[in-house]
Design an enzyme around this catalytic site. Structure first.
Site, mmCIF file in Angstrom:
data_model
loop_
_atom_site.group_PDB
_atom_site.id
_atom_site.type_symbol
_atom_site.label_atom_id
_atom_site.label_comp_id
_atom_site.label_asym_id
_atom_site.label_seq_id
_atom_site.Cartn_x
_atom_site.Cartn_y
_atom_site.Cartn_z
ATOM 1 N N ALA A 82 47.111 14.445 52.236
ATOM 2 C CA ALA A 82 46.983 13.561 51.066
ATOM 3 C C ALA A 82 48.093 13.833 50.056
ATOM 4 C CB ALA A 82 45.607 13.764 50.422
ATOM 5 N N ASP A 136 33.869 29.485 49.759
ATOM 6 C CA ASP A 136 32.902 30.168 48.888
ATOM 7 C C ASP A 136 32.289 29.278 47.799
ATOM 8 O OD1 ASP A 136 33.370 32.434 50.320
ATOM 9 O OD2 ASP A 136 34.499 33.481 48.770
HETATM 10 N N1 LIG Z 1 46.246 38.857 39.597
HETATM 11 C C1 LIG Z 1 47.062 38.287 40.500
HETATM 12 N N2 LIG Z 1 48.392 38.279 40.294
HETATM 13 C C2 LIG Z 1 49.235 37.713 41.173
HETATM 14 N N3 LIG Z 1 48.832 37.144 42.329
HETATM 15 C C3 LIG Z 1 47.522 37.121 42.588
HETATM 16 C C4 LIG Z 1 46.559 37.694 41.699
HETATM 17 N N4 LIG Z 1 45.330 37.528 42.238
HETATM 18 C C5 LIG Z 1 45.521 36.896 43.413
HETATM 19 N N5 LIG Z 1 46.827 36.655 43.635
HETATM 20 C C6 LIG Z 1 47.452 36.048 44.824
HETATM 21 O O1 LIG Z 1 46.621 35.024 45.358
HETATM 22 C C7 LIG Z 1 46.384 35.312 46.735
HETATM 23 C C8 LIG Z 1 45.116 34.667 47.186
HETATM 24 O O2 LIG Z 1 43.994 35.251 46.521
HETATM 25 P P1 LIG Z 1 42.690 35.692 47.341
HETATM 26 O O3 LIG Z 1 43.134 36.499 48.509
HETATM 27 O O4 LIG Z 1 41.758 36.314 46.375
HETATM 28 O O5 LIG Z 1 42.126 34.338 47.929
HETATM 29 P P2 LIG Z 1 41.514 33.066 47.184
HETATM 30 O O6 LIG Z 1 42.625 32.189 46.726
HETATM 31 O O7 LIG Z 1 40.549 33.493 46.138
HETATM 32 O O8 LIG Z 1 40.797 32.321 48.385
HETATM 33 P P3 LIG Z 1 39.455 32.760 49.158
HETATM 34 O O9 LIG Z 1 38.523 33.399 48.170
HETATM 35 O O10 LIG Z 1 38.932 31.511 49.709
HETATM 36 O O11 LIG Z 1 39.873 33.705 50.234
HETATM 37 C C9 LIG Z 1 46.410 36.828 46.787
HETATM 38 O O12 LIG Z 1 46.601 37.317 48.094
HETATM 39 C C10 LIG Z 1 47.595 37.134 45.889
HETATM 40 O O13 LIG Z 1 48.810 36.930 46.558
HETATM 41 O O1 LIG Z 2 39.209 36.693 56.348
HETATM 42 P P1 LIG Z 2 39.208 37.813 55.364
HETATM 43 O O2 LIG Z 2 40.553 38.052 54.773
HETATM 44 O O3 LIG Z 2 38.560 39.034 55.903
HETATM 45 O O4 LIG Z 2 38.301 37.365 54.125
HETATM 46 C C1 LIG Z 2 36.938 37.211 54.169
HETATM 47 C C2 LIG Z 2 36.494 36.616 52.864
HETATM 48 O O5 LIG Z 2 37.098 35.341 52.700
HETATM 49 C C3 LIG Z 2 36.096 34.367 52.443
HETATM 50 O O6 LIG Z 2 35.777 33.760 53.668
HETATM 51 C C4 LIG Z 2 36.624 33.318 51.495
HETATM 52 O O7 LIG Z 2 36.868 33.889 50.247
HETATM 53 C C5 LIG Z 2 34.911 35.175 51.891
HETATM 54 O O8 LIG Z 2 33.682 34.498 52.006
HETATM 55 C C6 LIG Z 2 35.016 36.414 52.724
HETATM 56 O O9 LIG Z 2 34.448 37.516 52.062
HETATM 57 MG MG LIG Z 3 38.388 33.820 46.237
#
Ligand SMILES: Nc1ncnc2c1ncn2[C@@H]1O[C@H](COP(=O)(O)OP(=O)(O)OP(=O)(O)O)[C@@H](O)[C@H]1O
Ligand SMILES: O=P(O)(O)OC[C@H]1O[C@](O)(CO)[C@@H](O)[C@@H]1O
Ligand SMILES: [Mg+2]
EC number: 2.7.1.11
Length: 323
Positions: A22, A128
């Site tokens: 999209a 999530d």
């Molecule tokens: N405080 C921060 N400063 C800079 N980069 C960040 C910070 N927090 C997260 N990131 C970047 O964002 C990336 C993705 O964040 P995270 O691994 O928490 O997944 P998410 O976007 O919350 O998705 P999900 O929860 O679905 O896995 C991190 O691996 C990191 O590279």
């Molecule tokens: O695949 P990974 O990096 O182990 O992450 C698992 C986490 O990612 C999610 O699937 C999405 O944030 C969570 O529910 C779970 O805790």
């Molecule tokens: Mg997350």
């Protein structure tokens, strides 16, 4: 605005491909050139990107995972990593980025846009559903459907053997998947991070079920709940109440894969489309969300700091219907 980039980041989520499609199609409609960055912030740091045109995103809408790949980037957490990412964007004359990911991805975007003047628009992509500013996130509906299908199968064998099953579902800090799975599968209980159910409460509840001739039971455990993982909870319950033969199932990453549901395909298309509309209208550093059926742009600062609360009515209903 002539050149933008799109990337997926954090855990993958079914529907991310529909969102990428999209973004590319609507940006092309607005005569923009789109670059697809591979592996999230890692690819931004490494200069791993290529031009995406309309036809490059054909036949991906129905596929799970993310064709752009994704990553959790430690390097982007450092000022040096973010400087390299900025240099990549400068080198390709990228004027704005569309980030598809979860709360971590937008925290990263927030830090980055405070340091460098490049507008970002977020698209909530995480199973999530833990983002403020949108009723639903991309992938949540598919994950819940997958979990419910699994619990339906568990019920058959639990019923045949008169067993108590603890089924662990994902949700690092949030109980949305667990609660909706419990309601949709008719489970006896859901242990979620947002409530304070203790092992004693759970045992009392299971005892009441047994008194009411409940011969088998399924309890959904959110991985982020306060009592430990499904195996630890099963052991604690067995110590206090050994009426049932007890088993544990962890659904795990099955929940992250698979073809997106119709709801996720439409949601992803709308959010990706409106991320580009937002850029065209001059929005920056906001997340595109869907609130009460309408598109809403929420500043990253709010999306990542405010918490989306679970609907207490759903929690109450789940308990009453399970009795
Ligand atoms: N405080 C921060 N400063 C800079 N980069 C960040 C910070 N927090 C997260 N990131 C970047 O964002 C990336 C993705 O964040 P995270 O691994 O928490 O997944 P998410 O976007 O919350 O998705 P999900 O929860 O679905 O896995 C991190 O691996 C990191 O590279
Ligand atoms: O695949 P990974 O990096 O182990 O992450 C698992 C986490 O990612 C999610 O699937 C999405 O944030 C969570 O529910 C779970 O805790
Ligand atoms: Mg997350």
């Amino acid at each position: 605005m002539k050149r933008i980039a799109v990337f997926t980041s954090g855990g993958d989520a079914p529907g991310m491909n529909a969102a990428v499609r999209a973004v590319v199609r609507n940006a092309s409609f607005h005569d923009m050139h789109v670059y697809g960055i591979r592996r999230g912030y890692e690819g931004m740091i490494d200069g791993d990107l290529e031009r995406l045109e309309r036809r490059d995103v054909g036949n991906i809408l129905h596929r799970g995972g993310t064709v752009l790949k994704t990553a959790r980037s430690q390097r982007f957490m450092t000022p040096e990593g973010r400087r390299s990412a900025y240099e990549t964007l400068l080198a390709h004359d990228i004027e704005a980025c569309i980030a598809i990911g979860g709360n971590g991805t937008f925290t990263g975007a927030s830090v980055f846009t405070e340091e460098y003047d490049i507008p970002f628009i977020g698209v909530p992509g995480t199973i999530d559903n833990d983002l403020y500013g949108t009723d639903l996130t991309i992938g949540f509906d598919t994950a819940v459907n997958t979990a419910i299908e699994a619990v339906d199968k568990i019920r058959d064998t639990a019923d045949s053997h008169n067993r108590l099953f603890f089924v662990e579902v994902m949700g690092r800090h949030a109980g949305f998947i667990a609660l909706n799975t419990a309601i949709g599968s008719g489970a006896a209980s859901a242990l979620i991070p947002e409530t304070d159910t203790t092992i004693e409460d759970l045992v009392e509840f299971l005892k009441m079920g047994a008194r009411r001739k409940k011969l088998f039971s399924v309890v959904i455990v959110a991985e982020g709940n306060k009592n430990g993982n499904a195996s630890e909870i099963a052991a604690q319950v067995k110590e206090k109440f050994d009426f049932y033969d007890t088993k544990v199932t962890i659904i795990g990453h099955l929940q992250r894969g698979g073809s997106p549901t119709a709801l996720d395909r439409v949601l992803s298309s709308r959010l990706g489309f409106h991320a580009v509309e937002g850029l065209v209208k001059g929005h920056k550093n906001v997340m595109t969300g869907l609130v009460n059926g309408k598109i809403k742009y929420t500043p990253f600062a709010e999306a990542i700091t405010k918490s989306k609360s679970l609907d207490n009515d759903l929690v109450r209903m789940a308990e009453i219907l399970a009795l």
